[in-house]
Design an enzyme around this catalytic site. Sequence first.
Site, PDB file in Angstrom:
ATOM      1  N   HIS A  14     -38.013   9.094  -0.181  1.00  0.00           N
ATOM      2  CA  HIS A  14     -37.373  10.418  -0.218  1.00  0.00           C
ATOM      3  C   HIS A  14     -38.125  11.556   0.467  1.00  0.00           C
ATOM      4  CE1 HIS A  14     -39.435  11.338  -4.395  1.00  0.00           C
ATOM      5  NE2 HIS A  14     -40.259  10.763  -3.530  1.00  0.00           N
ATOM      6  N   HIS A  15     -39.356  11.311   0.939  1.00  0.00           N
ATOM      7  CA  HIS A  15     -40.120  12.415   1.549  1.00  0.00           C
ATOM      8  C   HIS A  15     -39.934  12.537   3.061  1.00  0.00           C
ATOM      9  CE1 HIS A  15     -42.073  13.278  -2.193  1.00  0.00           C
ATOM     10  NE2 HIS A  15     -42.704  12.116  -2.250  1.00  0.00           N
ATOM     11  N   ALA A  16     -39.429  11.487   3.716  1.00  0.00           N
ATOM     12  CA  ALA A  16     -39.332  11.507   5.189  1.00  0.00           C
ATOM     13  C   ALA A  16     -38.419  12.639   5.656  1.00  0.00           C
ATOM     14  CB  ALA A  16     -38.820  10.167   5.698  1.00  0.00           C
TER      15      ALA A  16
END
Length: 480
Positions: free
Chosen positions: A140-142
Amino acid sequence: MALSQGTKKKVCYYYDGDVGNYYYGQGHPMKPHRIRMTHNLLLNYGLYRKMEIYRPHKASAEEMTKYHSDDYIKFLRSIRPDNMSEYSKQMQRFNVGEDCPVFDGLFEFCQLSTGGSVASAVKLNKQQTDISVNWSGGLHHAKKSEASGFCYVNDIVLAILELLKYHQRVVYIDIDIHHGDGVEEAFYTTDRVMSVSFHKYGEYFPGTGDLRDIGAGKGKYYAVNYPLRDGIDDESYEAIFKPVMTKVMEMFQPSAVVLQCGADSLSGDRLGCFNLTIKGHAKCVEFIKTFNLPMLMLGGGGYTIRNVARCWTYETAVALDSEIPNELPYNDYFEYFGPDFKLHISPSNMTNQNTNEYLEKIKQRLFENLRMLPHAPGVQMQAIPEDSVHDDSGEEDEEDPDKRISIRSSDKRIACDEEFSDSEDEGEGGRKNVANFKKVKRVKTEEEKEGEDKKDVKEEEKAKDEKTDSKRVKEETKSV
């Protein structure tokens, strides 16, 4: 929205045996091996008999650039440990290096993670399953043009974009200890995706997810952030999760759910500081399941890998409405689970810094924001774009049973006969043997065939009538 308990769901599950071979490097907390451990544990619990198992396709660069920038994906395709020196400027630009290292097979790892999530979304869109599980996903951080927090390609954003082809509104729920910043950022200005994140906030990666971050433009009030302090336990988490999600569902009325089940919010996580048990974490899955919406379940963080495997195995069982014993079955990684060799974990004695007053205050502020939403915003649907993953299920039925199938076709097939076969003295276990099923189909009597032919003709006529009616309704709507 009607809730219902205990309704059996059709579940499909995506896994590639190669995923556990990828290695971020010595001392790096992210270990893809945890996905292989999860898979092995759920095999030995016998959960494979109750769901359809698929090997994901490797997502293409073209699929990834539906969200990510072309030059970023080109960079990920090109860089390898042996040519890093040629890319030093780009590594800096794309935030690849320390947290997000270059390792052997980096792009293939991203392809498998993304392939499982996008294929899951297509399955849900085609109503071929109720719940789809991809523990390799949830990164979820990309960002659009940047790696972040051990994540390179945002499979969640790509899966949601796929769901939006068929669904007017999609809710994204994130129970990882870290804020779901990459997903929130991607949909910050739209009212078609609501992102809801429950996370540790305050001097903690990624530093975003303030209560006041609520979206912008058309997306104002469509970002929901619940900032939490150290030590939250099962009771406190349930006391906030259920009312907030009930209100979100009531006001937003999504027709599909994406649930990121990051396991770093568990007690004892190597990078985490919450105090949830596996049962407490899984209560979120249980609750969201009661809304009876198509659901995509994804992995995410989780750095005490024995507990990650325990958690995701148990949550797979929850998706299947299947009771599994606390005593762990013998498996390839049995020694990892010592000294107790049990499925469930106990909370620690850490202090819960989330007082009832604090949690209530945040909850009321979120409710005020949610009351600002128009009830279920109207969305003008466009023509449905082509699916990212072509559905080849029809081709299989037309195969000549006497001909050997190609390697490509066998890879797309559910499971692998050797890995998932039952021993001879075991029962059916709810699994369909595709080969036998087709054999039985071929031995149908002529009378049955004739009866079916007549039925088909009637159904075709009925479908034509319905099509004409729906076309007329569309034309009337257009003229209005």
